[in-house]
Each structure stands twice: as C-alpha cells, then as structure tokens.
Design an enzyme around this catalytic site. Structure first.
Site, PDB file in Angstrom:
ATOM      1  N   TYR A  76     -44.636  -7.984  20.640  1.00  0.00           N
ATOM      2  CA  TYR A  76     -44.334  -8.658  21.906  1.00  0.00           C
ATOM      3  C   TYR A  76     -45.351  -9.768  22.196  1.00  0.00           C
ATOM      4  CZ  TYR A  76     -44.056  -9.357  26.969  1.00  0.00           C
ATOM      5  OH  TYR A  76     -43.979  -9.913  28.222  1.00  0.00           O
ATOM      6  N   LEU A  77     -46.621  -9.462  22.003  1.00  0.00           N
ATOM      7  CA  LEU A  77     -47.661 -10.454  22.301  1.00  0.00           C
ATOM      8  C   LEU A  77     -47.561 -11.655  21.368  1.00  0.00           C
ATOM      9  CD1 LEU A  77     -50.687  -8.071  23.021  1.00  0.00           C
ATOM     10  CD2 LEU A  77     -49.309  -9.343  24.693  1.00  0.00           C
TER      11      LEU A  77
END
Lengths: 212, 212
Positions: free
Chosen positions: A125-126
């Site tokens: 996600y990051l």
C-alpha cells in the site's frame, strides 16, 4: 470553485463534500452507482458517475480542481491497491493534465515517503501511494500532497500540527479534520508544490498551514 | 562480462545462466537460499545471496551489467506483484544507477505498454511491469526492455520475430529462446535505449535484432 472529489463516498470524502460546500465551493462527488447520490446531495454536493478502474475522463469536465481522496480500503486485495490507490490516482493525474485542470490535491499517507520503514503488511500500500505521489510531483500541476497519520472517527477538533516530516508521528487525526485541511488548502497557494504531514495538535488549521 | 542475473532461479533464469556462460560471460545468479546454488553452478554460473524484498545492494558489487528476469509468478498474490515485479525492479534499477552500472536489461512482457487493453485479471501485473519499465526509461542507463509474448517450455528454435510493436501478437516463444535473446542483446549497442517485443518467427536472433 468547482472541484471534483474522487472517493466522495469514502470516510474522508463525506466530510469533505460537506466542508467544501460550507466554504462556498461547488463539490462534485464521483460515485460508482446511483445509490450513493443521496448521501452526497445531503452533504451539499453534486454527483457524477465514474469508476476509477474504467475511463472516468468525463467526470473531470468543467472542474477547476481535483481532490483525490479514494482508497481501496483494507478489505480488498492488493490487486485493488494497484488498480485504485496507484493506477486510479495516476489516471486522475494524467486526465487533469490532459484537460488543463491545474489544481490537484492528493490525499496520501504518512509512511509513503519511505515504504521500507513500514510494517511488512503495509508495504504494498505504501509503495502504491508513493508511486502515485511521485507521478504527481513529476507533473507541472499545482499539486499539494497531504499525508495524515493514523486516522480516527472522532469528531474534528480544528487543531492540528503540520510539517514536511513530523518529528513525532504518534497520535491520530480525526477524518473530519483531514477533510477540513483539504478544504483549507484548496485555494492556499502557500501549499502548491508541497508535500506535508499532519496529525492532531494545538494549532488552528490556518496557523499550522501558515507555518509550513 | 560479469553480469548479475536477478531471477536466476526462475524458468527463464536457468536457461539464461547457461546461455551467458556458453557465450563466455561471467553470470552471477542472485538467489535467496543456498539450496539454489547447485542448479546455478551446474548451469555454469556463480551465485550471490540477495532478496528483492530486502536490501540486495551487495549483490550488484563489481558487476558490469544487470539482467532483471525475476517475476513473482502466478501463484502469489498481488502484494508480491507490487513488491517483486514493480518495486524489486525499481530497487534494482536505482541500485545500478547508484553503483554506476550502466547496462541494464529488463525482461518485461507484451501488454505492459497498454495495460488497459489486457484482461482484467492481468491488469495489476501489467501495470506493475509498466511502472518498472517507465522507471528504467527515465534513467540515463543503457537500458533495453525486452517484451516477449506468451512463453512456452518448448525447446528453443533460435528463430524469432522482433519489432517495437508486433502487428501479430499471437503465437508463443520458448523460454530458452527468450534467454538466448537476452544474451544476444547484452552487448548489442543497437538495442540500447530500446523497447521491443519478440515472438516465435523465422529469422535468426541476430538478423531479427539487426532489423530493429
């Protein structure tokens, strides 16, 4: 200002429509189905149909700004992390460029500057958020990238702290305050071409932004 | 030429080590555990330990070229698509830049130029490959991006067709031929700063590359 809110149906998005409308803007929420019309209209916005995984170029027509506040959320797989958080954002950026819409505000997250330091289960996600942010920075749009820390559903306080990189990233920030910050920065030229983090704090939003 | 092969243990990688060694190069296969040493050594390569999801910078030390032939494969989730196919590749590119290793060959895939046209279940993978390819193109490395069509495990034929965009993308290409093409292009300056597709065909590899 007529502003397209992508992710209008999300947890920040609903507060954002309300906050933009109260400030005298003309928010248009991009939604995927007509069940979502009432909530957006009740919050003071208009709606337009559009799906981040398809061609949603028509949703941007006539808008003066875009706020990307969409997220695939924690309950879908990483395929949606790619298709929504990364590629949906990149499509929105490219489409804003294409249509000459100069103002673009990205709701990002603390940690997307350095995904390797994040917990393993958050890294995909990051990284997706990082790639979208980098794509935006490489444009000539008047962008602002807002990176809140951990979000809560507490009522907004109107009090935050803000910095390019907050020394203390502990604590939380209510989604209602994040929406208020997004609204505040929309026409604030001091935030153009800037990326910064926010969390709960003891300054008013305008004071915190003024100190950046 | 001392060349790091990332993905040495993969299906193309094993052919590639053999092909590079036969051509007089010094292939070094990056592997994650010592169980994989024997297969690489049997194919004529040396090995170095490195994990794409961690810091593998030491694996590049002293190499004159990098070939990225890793893939997370169809049996892992899209989180690995982000972490291996996209971010592993981007880390390798950044590390090559950092260490002044000018030659970088990327094993990409047909379809990564326009993921929207791919089947829905392939889109996340195609976007991940596209982002890695774009990252590479934005560097000043002497890159080549090779995009084979559908891969088979048939024995190599040494006969291919190649073009920036093949008109007819049907058919297949044996992994052994893909490895032979990767070896052939390694020192072929005509392929620097080029992206092209390959499939089975009726030209020798050197003729097909000469026509690009």
């Amino acid at each position: 200002m007529k502003v397209l809110v992508i992710g209008a149906n999300g947890q920040v998005g609903t507060h954002l429509i309300k906050s933009l409308a109260e400030r005298g803007h003309e928010p248009v929420g991009m939604i995927r189905n007509t069940d979502q019309v009432k909530a957006i209209e009740d919050a003071g916005g208009k709606t337009v149909l559009g799906d981040l995984e398809k061609d949603f170029s028509q949703a941007l027509y006539g808008c003066e700004a875009v706020i990307f506040a969409a997220g695939s959320g924690p309950h879908t797989g990483a395929d949606k992390t790619i298709m929504i958080d990364q590629e949906g954002a990149i499509k929105a950026i490219d489409e804003a460029k294409q249509q000459g819409i100069k103002r673009f505000v990205m709701l990002s997250t603390v940690g997307s500057d350095d995904p390797e330091k994040g917990p393993d289960n958050m890294k995909p996600y990051l990284y997706a958020k990082k790639r979208a942010d980098e794509h935006l920075k490489a444009t000539n749009l008047n962008y602002t990238i807002l990176r809140p820390g951990s979000l809560s559903n507490d009522p907004g306080t109107g009090q935050i702290r803000a910095a390019e990189s907050l020394e203390d990233k502990s604590g939380q920030i209510p989604r209602e305050d994040v929406a208020a910050v997004l609204t505040e920065i929309l026409e604030n030229e001091n935030t153009y071409h800037r990326t910064f983090e926010i969390l709960n704090g003891d300054l008013s939003i305008s004071d915190a932004l003024g100190q950046l």
